[in-house]
Motif scaffolding. Structure first.
Motif, PDB file in Angstrom:
ATOM      1  N   ARG A  28       0.895  -1.103   0.046  1.00  0.00           N
ATOM      2  CA  ARG A  28      -0.068   0.030   0.152  1.00  0.00           C
ATOM      3  C   ARG A  28       0.768   1.492   0.174  1.00  0.00           C
ATOM      4  O   ARG A  28       0.753   2.302  -0.758  1.00  0.00           O
ATOM      5  N   LEU A  29       1.858   1.352   0.837  1.00  0.00           N
ATOM      6  CA  LEU A  29       2.832   2.484   1.217  1.00  0.00           C
ATOM      7  C   LEU A  29       3.628   2.427  -0.122  1.00  0.00           C
ATOM      8  O   LEU A  29       3.801   3.872  -0.740  1.00  0.00           O
ATOM      9  N   LEU A  30       4.230   1.724  -0.896  1.00  0.00           N
ATOM     10  CA  LEU A  30       4.990   1.730  -1.960  1.00  0.00           C
ATOM     11  C   LEU A  30       4.099   2.208  -3.064  1.00  0.00           C
ATOM     12  O   LEU A  30       4.521   3.008  -3.929  1.00  0.00           O
ATOM     13  N   ALA A  31       2.989   1.863  -3.350  1.00  0.00           N
ATOM     14  CA  ALA A  31       2.229   2.365  -4.288  1.00  0.00           C
ATOM     15  C   ALA A  31       1.742   3.745  -4.065  1.00  0.00           C
ATOM     16  O   ALA A  31       1.734   4.634  -4.970  1.00  0.00           O
ATOM     17  N   ARG A  32       1.408   4.230  -2.826  1.00  0.00           N
ATOM     18  CA  ARG A  32       0.999   5.589  -2.426  1.00  0.00           C
ATOM     19  C   ARG A  32       2.041   6.342  -2.671  1.00  0.00           C
ATOM     20  O   ARG A  32       1.848   7.762  -3.172  1.00  0.00           O
ATOM     21  N   LEU A  33       3.485   5.994  -2.430  1.00  0.00           N
ATOM     22  CA  LEU A  33       4.530   6.892  -2.333  1.00  0.00           C
ATOM     23  C   LEU A  33       5.423   6.750  -3.564  1.00  0.00           C
ATOM     24  O   LEU A  33       6.638   7.209  -3.692  1.00  0.00           O
ATOM     25  N   GLU A  34       4.809   6.197  -4.553  1.00  0.00           N
ATOM     26  CA  GLU A  34       5.493   5.975  -5.923  1.00  0.00           C
ATOM     27  C   GLU A  34       6.090   7.271  -6.579  1.00  0.00           C
ATOM     28  O   GLU A  34       7.352   6.982  -6.788  1.00  0.00           O
ATOM     29  N   GLY A  35       5.776   8.223  -6.318  1.00  0.00           N
ATOM     30  CA  GLY A  35       6.035   9.683  -6.964  1.00  0.00           C
ATOM     31  C   GLY A  35       7.192  10.092  -6.365  1.00  0.00           C
ATOM     32  O   GLY A  35       8.226  10.475  -6.862  1.00  0.00           O
ATOM     33  N   GLY A  36       7.193  10.074  -4.940  1.00  0.00           N
ATOM     34  CA  GLY A  36       8.464  10.512  -3.967  1.00  0.00           C
ATOM     35  C   GLY A  36       9.639   9.665  -4.090  1.00  0.00           C
ATOM     36  O   GLY A  36      10.661  10.018  -4.186  1.00  0.00           O
ATOM     37  N   LEU A  37       9.355   8.133  -4.410  1.00  0.00           N
ATOM     38  CA  LEU A  37      10.462   7.395  -4.484  1.00  0.00           C
ATOM     39  C   LEU A  37      10.944   7.373  -5.669  1.00  0.00           C
ATOM     40  O   LEU A  37      12.357   7.484  -5.982  1.00  0.00           O
TER      41      LEU A  37
END
Ligand SMILES: [Zn+2]
Length: 285
Positions: free
Chosen positions: A200-209
């Motif tokens: 969930r978090l990796l998907a949500r923070l994809e842009g920042g990563l």
């Protein structure tokens, strides 16, 4: 007093300056194992569960780095000169994104190279609910046990401590980075599906990563395919109300040992965070 009686007393009491407790995962479903460390002395604390334990501070504190006597402990067991001088006591250790190595102002560049320019792990843990954290690769799983986490999952590996700081900053937009130690000690923590939280978090923070990949290179930040770990702590009874012991206010901490979680002793008379008193010279009986 004859010699035999003296020997018996010596066996019952150990004395030395406290280090943080050594905590290792239990084998095959056994609870986590705790060893109290006072100077060169060691005490198996799991064996003391349900029994009386008394720690008495002698009034002395020795710096864990240089051994000098100090009236007050700074940054968990340092004298003031070491606190001001050592890289490990600098604010950038707590806030790695503020690393100033490349400005040429690292307090100890060689220490920085050995400790900060090493692979770090970004993890999710469940200590008092979901949290994000970072640690040097070699500090796994010690870091989680020190925090009293009941579950942990490494999610990313990065090349340096500073990068781990930037990744943690990003995750802090979505998840806590602190443990509520009172909740952790009360023990009413619901298990979480950490793999689902990671996805969930990796998907949500994809842009920042993606931004961090652009800045540091695609290789610098890698997603780990790890399995979640679970830890069972040796606790006979969790406290309903949290009362804290503090050697600075009362040098005698005594009671029946009811449990061990994180760096805390849980006694029937209250709890104590032994890590906070690193360097304090205590007699333990
Ligand atoms: Zn010192």
């Amino acid at each position: 007093m004859n010699i035999i009686e003296k020997t018996e007393i010596n066996l019952a009491v150990i004395q030395g300056c406290l280090s943080k407790m050594a905590i290792v995962p239990g084998e095959q479903g056994e609870p986590v194992r705790y060893t109290l460390r006072a100077g060169e002395e060691r005490l198996d604390l799991n064996a003391r569960l349900g029994k009386p334990l008394r720690l008495t501070w002698t009034g002395a504190i020795a710096c864990t780095h240089c051994g000098r006597a100090t009236k007050k402990s700074f940054a968990q067991g340092h004298c003031y000169p070491c606190f001001k001088k050592l890289a490990q006591c600098d604010t950038c250790i707590m806030k790695p994104e503020t690393c100033h190595f490349f400005a040429g102002t690292c307090r100890e560049p060689e220490w920085g190279e050995r400790h900060c320019f090493q692979p770090h792990v970004v993890y999710l843990a469940n200590s008092s609910g979901l949290k994000v954290g970072i640690t040097r690769g070699t500090q796994v799983p010690t870091r989680w046990l020190d925090q009293g986490a009941i579950q942990a999952l490494p999610i990313l590996q990065v090349e340096t401590r500073q990068q781990s700081g930037f990744v943690e900053m990003l995750f802090k937009e979505e998840v806590a980075d602190r443990t509520n130690w009172r909740a952790m000690l009360k023990g009413e923590i619901e298990p979480l599906d950490l793999c689902a939280e990671r996805d969930r978090l990796l998907a949500r923070l994809e842009g920042g990563l993606a931004n961090l990949h652009e800045r540091f290179g695609a290789e610098a930040i890698q997603v780990l395919e790890a399995s979640p770990m679970a830890f069972d702590y040796p606790v006979l009874e969790f406290p309903r109300k949290i009362v804290s012991h503090n050697f600075d206010k009362n040098p005698v901490v005594a009671g029946t040992l009811l449990g061990l979680k994180g760096q805390y002793l849980i006694l029937d008379s209250g709890v104590i965070n032994l890590r906070k008193f690193t360097g304090y010279e205590v007699a333990v009986a």
